[in-house]
Scaffold this active site. Structure first.
Site, mmCIF file in Angstrom:
data_model
loop_
_atom_site.group_PDB
_atom_site.id
_atom_site.type_symbol
_atom_site.label_atom_id
_atom_site.label_comp_id
_atom_site.label_asym_id
_atom_site.label_seq_id
_atom_site.Cartn_x
_atom_site.Cartn_y
_atom_site.Cartn_z
ATOM 1 N N LYS B 76 0.848 -1.198 0.000
ATOM 2 C CA LYS B 76 0.000 0.000 0.000
ATOM 3 C C LYS B 76 0.885 1.250 0.000
ATOM 4 O O LYS B 76 1.867 1.321 0.768
ATOM 5 C CB LYS B 76 -0.886 -0.018 1.244
ATOM 6 C CG LYS B 76 -1.890 1.111 1.342
ATOM 7 C CD LYS B 76 -2.741 0.945 2.604
ATOM 8 C CE LYS B 76 -3.862 1.962 2.702
ATOM 9 N NZ LYS B 76 -4.705 1.740 3.901
ATOM 10 N N SER B 151 -9.562 1.740 2.937
ATOM 11 C CA SER B 151 -8.710 2.518 2.071
ATOM 12 C C SER B 151 -7.694 1.691 1.287
ATOM 13 O O SER B 151 -7.127 2.197 0.317
ATOM 14 C CB SER B 151 -7.949 3.557 2.900
ATOM 15 O OG SER B 151 -7.099 2.928 3.841
ATOM 16 N N SER B 175 -9.859 -0.694 7.017
ATOM 17 C CA SER B 175 -9.251 -0.471 5.694
ATOM 18 C C SER B 175 -8.539 -1.668 5.088
ATOM 19 O O SER B 175 -8.138 -1.613 3.917
ATOM 20 C CB SER B 175 -8.285 0.710 5.750
ATOM 21 O OG SER B 175 -8.997 1.917 5.802
#
Lengths: 64, 446
Positions: B76, B151, B175
């Site tokens: 990420k 996210s 997330s």
């Protein structure tokens, strides 16, 4: 400061800063703050024992 | 190829495939699909091939780092990878280049992982749909008109689309678990503070968690153990389902569910009961306090971190994220402290609910992946804000720090994945993974 007073000040400040779009967001936050304050755990100056957030003050758990 | 880590590791050691071949396969998949899915912010093709060749050389020389050796992973883009920008999907970060690997990335490298690239996310991880990103939205591989969740949306999309065998994400309100559910992967949020977050841009330092997304619970286990610094983890024994003791916290957690999600959840519960699992209902009190406590803490923490850049470069944020952060600056200290006290109370409440059980069992996401651009979603006769709905079933366990995992539990009639969430005892993520593996096996066989 009450939630109502806080909201009034926050909205006025946001508008002064050119962020009037914040008003609905701040109103949502105010609702959350009211719920949070309804469950206050803090000792208050006029009582000696903290409250728990159980709505009826009960400490028992639901039966399984 | 689209293998699991477990399958790849066996074939690699049987000399049936090389790390370079599987890395090239992932890079081909990225080249073919990233234009459509926008899962990656940066592809590290040359570096990945170099790492894969090194993994192959080491194995040929008899040096085996364990199950992650030569495994292509994505990271990420909120997490530092030395020599690359950590963008947080925000123009605020323009010009940044990480000088060091995040601690977690160092551990993955030590385990022999191959880093194929960095994945798209909701700007600064401050959202659950991945729509607000300086790179544009990541898209769901099952339906690119829909959100992959967030996210860590690019991470989940990269795994679901075969662009990486697993990914490293972060979870502050769901997330990791939300995109895992939306994209049909597994996603683990360990216990709070179990894994180091050095080199990770914070959203809330008191609720940020690192964790893996992968195709199976076994693969998740491999990445999780590597993140702990263990390079040769023993595969967990799969428990028979009849040994499982699970509790469903129905009030609140099952009150507001899309019909298709409820149907998949009920089917999973039926399958587990048929396999002999003991499943009772339970109840957590004052669930009305979950969202208010969560909001005040995440807003307070985020405002503390973003205050200087909100003042200096406000227009570099996407407008919706900037507005939420500006709102966050109005949280009063006294309300933040109240939220911390409610958190402590809720933590105890979850501890008590877990007594006598291996895990709590509940859906991960009340709805299938929402359409990109949708501000609200209809559940039954009610229109609900997408953001509130997305966080509803996951944020409690960021507040309390309990480990939680999402595993796939079927698809809707439209082919959209649904997720099942298991929540375990604090500091017992290993046990939670054993339980999750038993549940996964049972659902696979049903």
């Amino acid at each position: 400061m009450t939630v109502e007073h806080w909201l009034e000040n926050a909205v006025a400040d946001a508008e002064r800063r050119g962020l009037s779009e914040l008003k609905p967001l701040l109103e949502g936050l105010a609702q959350a703050t009211m719920i949070l304050r309804s469950a206050t755990l803090t000792e208050s100056a006029d009582s000696s024992s903290p409250k728990e957030p159980g709505a009826d003050g009960s400490s028992g758990r639901p039966a399984r | 190829m689209n293998w699991t880590i477990d399958q790849f590791a066996r074939k690699l050691r049987a000399r049936q495939v090389s790390a370079l071949e599987v890395t090239d396969d992932c890079l081909r998949q990225i080249a073919a699909d990233n234009g459509r899915l926008n899962a990656f912010t940066l592809v590290l093709a040359d570096e990945a091939r170099q790492q894969a060749r090194e993994a192959d050389r080491e194995l040929a020389a008899g040096f085996d780092r364990g199950p992650l050796q030569g495994v292509p992973l994505s990271i990420k883009d909120l997490i530092d990878v030395k020599g690359t920008p950590t963008t947080a999907a925000s123009r605020v970060r323009e010009g940044h280049v990480a000088r060091h690997d995040a601690a977690a990335v160092s551990r993955l490298r030590a385990a022999g992982a191959v880093l194929v690239g960095k994945t798209n996310l909701h700007e600064f991880a401050f959202g659950t749909t991945n729509e607000e990103s300086a790179f544009g939205p990541a898209r769901n591989p099952h339906d690119p008109t829909r959100s992959p969740g967030g996210s860590s949306g690019g991470s989940a999309a990269s795994v679901a689309a075969g662009m990486a065998l697993a990914s490293l994400g972060t979870d502050t309100g769901g997330s990791i678990r939300i995109p895992a559910a939306a994209c049909g992967t597994v996603g683990l949020k360990p216990t709070f503070d179990e894994l180091p977050t050095d080199g990770v841009i914070p959203l809330s330092r008191t609720m940020d968690h690192l964790g893996p997304l992968a195709k199976t619970v076994t693969d998740t286990w491999y990445v999780f153990r590597a993140l702990h610094g263990g390079t040769h983890p023993k595969l967990p024994e799969a428990q028979p389902a009849r040994h499982l003791r699970l509790a469903i916290p129905r009030p609140y957690f099952c009150d507001l569910l899309d019909d298709s999600v409820r149907s998949r959840f009920d089917a999973a519960v039926t399958a587990l009961r048929a396999a002999g699992a003991s499943i009772n209902d339970t109840e957590l009190r004052r669930t009305d306090l979950i969202a208010p406590a969560y909001l005040h803490i995440v807003f307070g923490d985020a405002a503390a971190y973003h205050g200087p850049t909100l003042d200096a470069v406000p227009d570099r944020y996407t407008r919706p994220v900037r507005l939420r952060l500006e709102m966050a600056r109005y949280v009063l200290a006294e309300d933040y402290v109240r939220a911390l006290q409610v958190r402590q109370w809720l933590r105890h409440e979850v501890d008590v609910a877990l007594r006598g059980y291996d895990a709590l069992l509940l859906p991960t996401l009340p709805i299938p992946a929402p359409s990109l651009g949708a501000a609200s979603v209809r559940i039954g006769t009610r229109d609900e804000p997408v953001r509130n709905v997305m966080l509803r079933l996951t944020q409690l366990f960021n507040l309390t720090g309990h480990p939680a995992i999402s595993i796939p539990c079927g698809v809707t009639e439209e082919g959209l994945p649904c997720g099942l969430q298991l929540v375990g005892t604090r500091m017992q993520a290993d046990t939670l993974l054993y339980v999750a593996r038993a549940v996964e096996n049972t659902l696979d066989e049903s």
